[in-house]
Enzyme design. Sequence first.
Site, PDB file in Angstrom:
ATOM      1  N   ILE A 109       4.907 -29.020  22.832  1.00 39.41           N
ATOM      2  CA  ILE A 109       4.638 -27.764  23.523  1.00 39.41           C
ATOM      3  C   ILE A 109       4.355 -26.660  22.513  1.00 39.41           C
ATOM      4  O   ILE A 109       3.454 -25.841  22.688  1.00 39.41           O
ATOM      5  CB  ILE A 109       5.834 -27.357  24.405  1.00 39.41           C
ATOM      6  CG1 ILE A 109       6.113 -28.442  25.455  1.00 39.41           C
ATOM      7  CG2 ILE A 109       5.574 -26.017  25.091  1.00 39.41           C
ATOM      8  CD1 ILE A 109       7.366 -28.176  26.265  1.00 39.41           C
TER       9      ILE A 109
ATOM     10  N   GLY B 274       7.462 -24.378  15.425  1.00 32.62           N
ATOM     11  CA  GLY B 274       8.036 -23.205  14.809  1.00 32.62           C
ATOM     12  C   GLY B 274       8.256 -23.441  13.327  1.00 32.62           C
ATOM     13  O   GLY B 274       7.811 -24.446  12.764  1.00 32.62           O
TER      14      GLY B 274
ATOM     15  N   ASN C 102      10.622 -23.887   9.773  1.00 33.17           N
ATOM     16  CA  ASN C 102      11.766 -24.718   9.377  1.00 33.17           C
ATOM     17  C   ASN C 102      11.816 -26.068  10.085  1.00 33.17           C
ATOM     18  O   ASN C 102      12.884 -26.621  10.313  1.00 33.17           O
ATOM     19  CB  ASN C 102      13.083 -23.966   9.612  1.00 33.17           C
ATOM     20  CG  ASN C 102      13.180 -22.702   8.798  1.00 33.17           C
ATOM     21  OD1 ASN C 102      12.714 -22.642   7.661  1.00 33.17           O
ATOM     22  ND2 ASN C 102      13.761 -21.665   9.379  1.00 33.17           N
ATOM     23  N   GLY C 103      10.635 -26.575  10.453  1.00 33.72           N
ATOM     24  CA  GLY C 103      10.566 -27.908  11.033  1.00 33.72           C
ATOM     25  C   GLY C 103      10.880 -27.989  12.508  1.00 33.72           C
ATOM     26  O   GLY C 103      10.960 -29.091  13.069  1.00 33.72           O
ATOM     27  N   THR C 104      11.030 -26.878  13.174  1.00 29.00           N
ATOM     28  CA  THR C 104      11.335 -26.883  14.602  1.00 29.00           C
ATOM     29  C   THR C 104      10.089 -27.228  15.417  1.00 29.00           C
ATOM     30  O   THR C 104       9.010 -26.690  15.181  1.00 29.00           O
ATOM     31  CB  THR C 104      11.871 -25.510  15.052  1.00 29.00           C
ATOM     32  OG1 THR C 104      13.065 -25.240  14.334  1.00 29.00           O
ATOM     33  CG2 THR C 104      12.161 -25.498  16.544  1.00 29.00           C
ATOM     34  N   VAL C 105      10.263 -28.153  16.379  1.00 29.70           N
ATOM     35  CA  VAL C 105       9.179 -28.542  17.278  1.00 29.70           C
ATOM     36  C   VAL C 105       9.749 -28.579  18.694  1.00 29.70           C
ATOM     37  O   VAL C 105      10.896 -28.977  18.903  1.00 29.70           O
ATOM     38  CB  VAL C 105       8.599 -29.923  16.926  1.00 29.70           C
ATOM     39  CG1 VAL C 105       7.413 -30.251  17.835  1.00 29.70           C
ATOM     40  CG2 VAL C 105       8.163 -29.981  15.464  1.00 29.70           C
TER      41      VAL C 105
ATOM     42  N   ASP D 185      15.523 -10.945  17.925  1.00 26.74           N
ATOM     43  CA  ASP D 185      14.190 -11.513  17.677  1.00 26.74           C
ATOM     44  C   ASP D 185      13.334 -11.443  18.935  1.00 26.74           C
ATOM     45  O   ASP D 185      12.657 -12.403  19.301  1.00 26.74           O
ATOM     46  CB  ASP D 185      14.311 -12.951  17.185  1.00 26.74           C
ATOM     47  CG  ASP D 185      13.011 -13.449  16.532  1.00 26.74           C
ATOM     48  OD1 ASP D 185      12.178 -12.605  16.144  1.00 26.74           O
ATOM     49  OD2 ASP D 185      12.837 -14.676  16.428  1.00 26.74           O
TER      50      ASP D 185
END
Length: 454
Positions: free
Chosen positions: A67, A70, A72-75, A185
């Site tokens: 979807i 992001g 730092n490796g965020t998916v 944020d």
Amino acid sequence: MNRHIIVALHIVIAQGFILYHTLPAIFSRIRRPVLDTPVSDTPELDTPVLDTGGRSIGKLFVSVKEIAKGSNGTVVFEGTYEGRTVAVKRLVKAHHDAASKEIQNLLVSDQHPNIVRYYGCEYDCDFVYLSLERCDCSLYDLIKYSKSFQPCKPNGYPSSDLLKLMRDIVVGLVHLHDLGIIHRDLKPHNVLIVKGKRLSCKLSDMGISKRLVADVSSLGSNATGSGSSGWQAPEQLCQGRQTRAVDLFSLGCVIFFCMTGGRHPFGDHLERDINVTNNKKVNLSLVKDIPEAVNLIIKLLNPVPEDRPKASDVLHHPLFWNSDMRMSFLKDTSDRVNLENRKVSIVRVLENKGRVAFGRNWDEKMEPAFISYMGESKHRKYNYKRVRCLLRVIRNSLNHYRDLPKEIQELLGSVPEGFDDYFRCRFPKLLMNVYNVMYLYCKEEKWFCKYLEC
């Protein structure tokens, strides 16, 4: 079992699992992942269809369909959790502090219609998987790319749908702040859209959010995480004292973004932080025809945190009033000042706003047929230079709408929407100028209270 005990148990279990699976040598507090990859170039708000590929982890099935991505490796993937369609936020386990903090604050703020729901989490040897409410797109995508969403009415004023979405954001922020949570944020990418009978907004991505200790109004000097570039308050950029006010500054940027079709109040991406830090004056020319927006944005983007309004105050700002509320306020104001002596302070201050509100004579902006009809009665004499008289015209037209000739009714339009449009187009600055005066003198009076509780 007491809800607070249940929440505490969830938090302890989540933290225990994360720490158990995490290599202890690596962790320092680092910035939380920021999801800024658009869901699609042209979001159509369709119901998600899960890809047949993927893998199961405990109660969770993670699809291979991404979807968003992001830092730092965020998916974020599509998935299902206990048979429910969800968004699966996969975080690198080394960033356990962000995951744990997000789980804590999601649990505390859960069950609110304007906060994204948290359903549960699973783990493997490398990642933490958060199961979150599946939304249709982000506010960023909706404003920038959607072809079906109409942010403005034909007359250029914000549509009821846009006003509702912006108000949803404020409602969610009020909820967080009441719980002592500072989001830290807030930006269009972290506001998610859900399709229902009407579109609604939900605040998400609270990995660097912080919960204040009881009776404390600001975070400690060692608060980690700094939000996203371009959407931070000056005190975040300068590593100053952080209070709930940081979210209000970001809210001002988000509202400007919504009102201008995706523009930013502090310029292009690379210059925003510098402009915020240097307190560069915001160019409000893009919203100059909507005085309510100008008034609110100026207050929210105040460089002094203590001078920004609270989220609960923003919720009742005239920008979010519907036509019925706008007309009701002008009518009630007319009743309040009509019998006052012209030398009384409130009347003098109100009349001093006349030149700003309508120029020289307000009858010059209205059709002769309407002016002629309203001035026919021997009992109704109007001074075209007086704000009080213009308010009385609005009040009398509303109170006696059914008695007006058909041609005058057609001229004014339906009540309240057409009526509001008629006077708003001719006197766009009237409401905000009147409101500022009445707030100053009458905010403690009973009749005014309903406009602070809407």
